[in-house]
Scaffold this motif. Structure first.
Motif, mmCIF file in Angstrom:
data_model
loop_
_atom_site.group_PDB
_atom_site.id
_atom_site.type_symbol
_atom_site.label_atom_id
_atom_site.label_comp_id
_atom_site.label_asym_id
_atom_site.label_seq_id
_atom_site.Cartn_x
_atom_site.Cartn_y
_atom_site.Cartn_z
ATOM 1 N N GLN A 1 0.830 -1.198 0.000
ATOM 2 C CA GLN A 1 0.000 0.000 0.000
ATOM 3 C C GLN A 1 0.871 1.256 0.000
ATOM 4 O OE1 GLN A 1 -3.125 -0.102 -0.652
ATOM 5 N NE2 GLN A 1 -3.050 2.143 -0.668
ATOM 6 N N ALA A 2 1.985 1.181 0.757
ATOM 7 C CA ALA A 2 2.854 2.358 0.867
ATOM 8 C C ALA A 2 3.455 2.727 -0.490
ATOM 9 C CB ALA A 2 3.965 2.082 1.874
ATOM 10 N N TRP B 1 1.898 3.080 -10.261
ATOM 11 C CA TRP B 1 0.613 3.558 -10.751
ATOM 12 C C TRP B 1 0.222 2.705 -11.932
ATOM 13 C CZ3 TRP B 1 -1.122 6.665 -15.100
ATOM 14 C CH2 TRP B 1 -2.414 7.159 -14.918
ATOM 15 N N SER C 1 0.738 4.573 -2.239
ATOM 16 C CA SER C 1 0.432 5.909 -1.697
ATOM 17 C C SER C 1 1.614 6.868 -1.844
ATOM 18 C CB SER C 1 -0.053 5.820 -0.249
ATOM 19 O OG SER C 1 0.918 5.193 0.523
ATOM 20 N N ARG D 1 6.494 13.139 -6.383
ATOM 21 C CA ARG D 1 5.523 12.365 -5.605
ATOM 22 C C ARG D 1 4.356 11.997 -6.527
ATOM 23 N NH1 ARG D 1 5.419 11.334 -0.156
ATOM 24 N NH2 ARG D 1 7.084 12.733 0.454
#
Ligand code: ADP
Length: 384
Positions: free
Chosen positions: A72-73, A81, A76, A112
């Motif tokens: 998950q990290a 992607w 996020s 980011r």
């Protein structure tokens, strides 16, 4: 009639057979998918759980650089992607690992996410996983790097802040010597010398105070203190400056609140807020100081009708040496350390500090501290 019945029955049968067929297809597809995972024995079983357990972000790449697993990290942080790695730098490192078979570690500055403007500092490590896959681990070091920068800045700032008044003292002493026969000049230089040496004293005192507070996690010997007394002492320290600027300091009614703490530090913290309220207000303005007890929390509020602070600066005012307006702060003898000291004092008392402000309207700073219970009446009677 009969024929309609037959048609309906065959329709129902047809539907049932059709639905059964679809279910079979679905089951077969599920089995097929599971089988596909099993025929990839190179991705070790349980890698999902390992990725979940890691504090760093992690992802596994197949030979075509598709992301087959990602924590998950990793998603996020914007590294992965659409089942792809976002950053070409990472793809290059993955290729290198495949070519050489050696793990690599690098510190990178990456955007980011795929559309993000913000950058992040990331420590990445890539290594082969089995024969076909590459494991990517990434640690977001942006905050650690920022703190390090703040620390480096602090030392650089101390030297800079000290240099200015020290140089001024030297120059003024020289000027004083040269103007020895001109009493007016002597008085002018002597008065500026006093101002500069006052600034130096305040600066060194505050630097020492802040260094001490930063090294301290908690209070060593907290005492039971009356908050109204702390507020009265803090306000008294600002009376002379406030009177000179015709600023009224209005203190609210007594709260009777008690806290456990260090009196000298708490008086200093409240005084820093009151002094700022006075310094950043126009002549003739009003400053309000109040204490409220709210569900086990004591709130000390200092409100002014001064210049206020823009939202963009609100987060930074508690940083060491940060000043919205260097010239104004210097003029009032500010060091840029006052609010940093307040923040640390409040923290080691187990409280926090909040600020509301609007440019042109004024500011309200609120110190919140845990309230201490009042001692039992017998204990008060016992005291001589
Ligand atoms: P200083 O010694 O410069 O006052 P502080 O750490 O106390 O340093 O405050 C940092 C900065 O926050 C100040 O330079 C000023 O720009 C802003 N500030 C603090 N208190 C107020 C206030 N009551 N009203 C407006 N600005 C304030």
């Amino acid at each position: 009639m009969e024929s309609t019945g037959l048609v309906l029955v065959s329709l129902a049968l047809g539907l049932a057979v059709g639905a059964g067929f679809m279910t079979l297809l679905h089951v077969a597809e599920r089995h097929g998918r599971r089988a596909a995972e099993v025929v990839n024995p190179a991705v070790p079983d349980g890698i999902d759980q390992v990725l979940d357990a890691l504090e760093t972000a992690g992802a596994v790449l197949d030979p075509s650089n598709n992301v087959v697993k990602a924590s998950q990290a990793a998603v996020s942080m914007g590294l992965v992607w659409n089942r792809q790695l976002v950053h070409p730098e990472l793809l290059e490192l993955a290729q290198r690992v495949r070519r050489t078979g050696e793990p690599v570690s690098e510190n990178l500055v990456l955007s980011r996410g795929p559309f993000g403007d913000a950058s992040m500092r990331v420590r990445v490590r890539l290594a082969r996983l089995g024969t076909r896959y590459v494991l990517l681990l990434a640690e977001d070091r942006t905050e650690a790097f920022r703190l390090d920068e703040v620390r480096r800045d602090f030392v650089a700032n101390i030297s800079h802040e000290l240099k200015t008044p020290i140089a001024a003292v030297g120059l003024l002493a020289e000027a004083l010597e040269q103007a020895a026969d001109e009493p007016v000049q002597v008085r002018r230089f002597a008065s500026r010398l006093t101002t500069e040496s006052g600034r130096l004293t305040r600066l060194t005192q505050e630097i020492i105070e802040l260094s001490r507070l930063q090294a301290q996690d908690a209070l060593t010997e907290p005492e039971l203190l009356n908050v109204d007394t702390i507020v009265a002492s803090a306000v008294d320290l600002s009376r002379v400056v406030a009177d000179a600027a015709k600023i009224t300091i209005a203190v609210g009614k007594k709260s009777g609140a008690l806290v456990n703490g260090d009196e000298r530090l708490l008086v200093m913290a409240v005084h820093n807020l009151v002094a700022n309220a006075v310094n950043y207000s126009p002549e003739g303005a009003r400053v309000g100081v109040g204490v409220r007890r709210n569900d086990g929390v004591v709130e000390i509020t200092v409100t002014d009708q001064g210049v206020g602070i823009q939202e963009a600066d609100l987060e930074r005012i508690f940083e060491r040496f940060f000043r919205v307006d260097q010239a104004r702060s210097r003029h009032t003898g500010g060091t840029g350390l006052g609010l940093s000291i307040v923040k640390h004092v409040v923290q080691i008392h187990g409280g926090d500090i909040r600020v509301w402000s609007q440019p042109g309207s004024g500011s309200t700073f609120t110190i919140r501290l845990p309230e201490a219970p009042h001692p039992a009446p017998a204990a008060i009677g016992d005291t001589p």
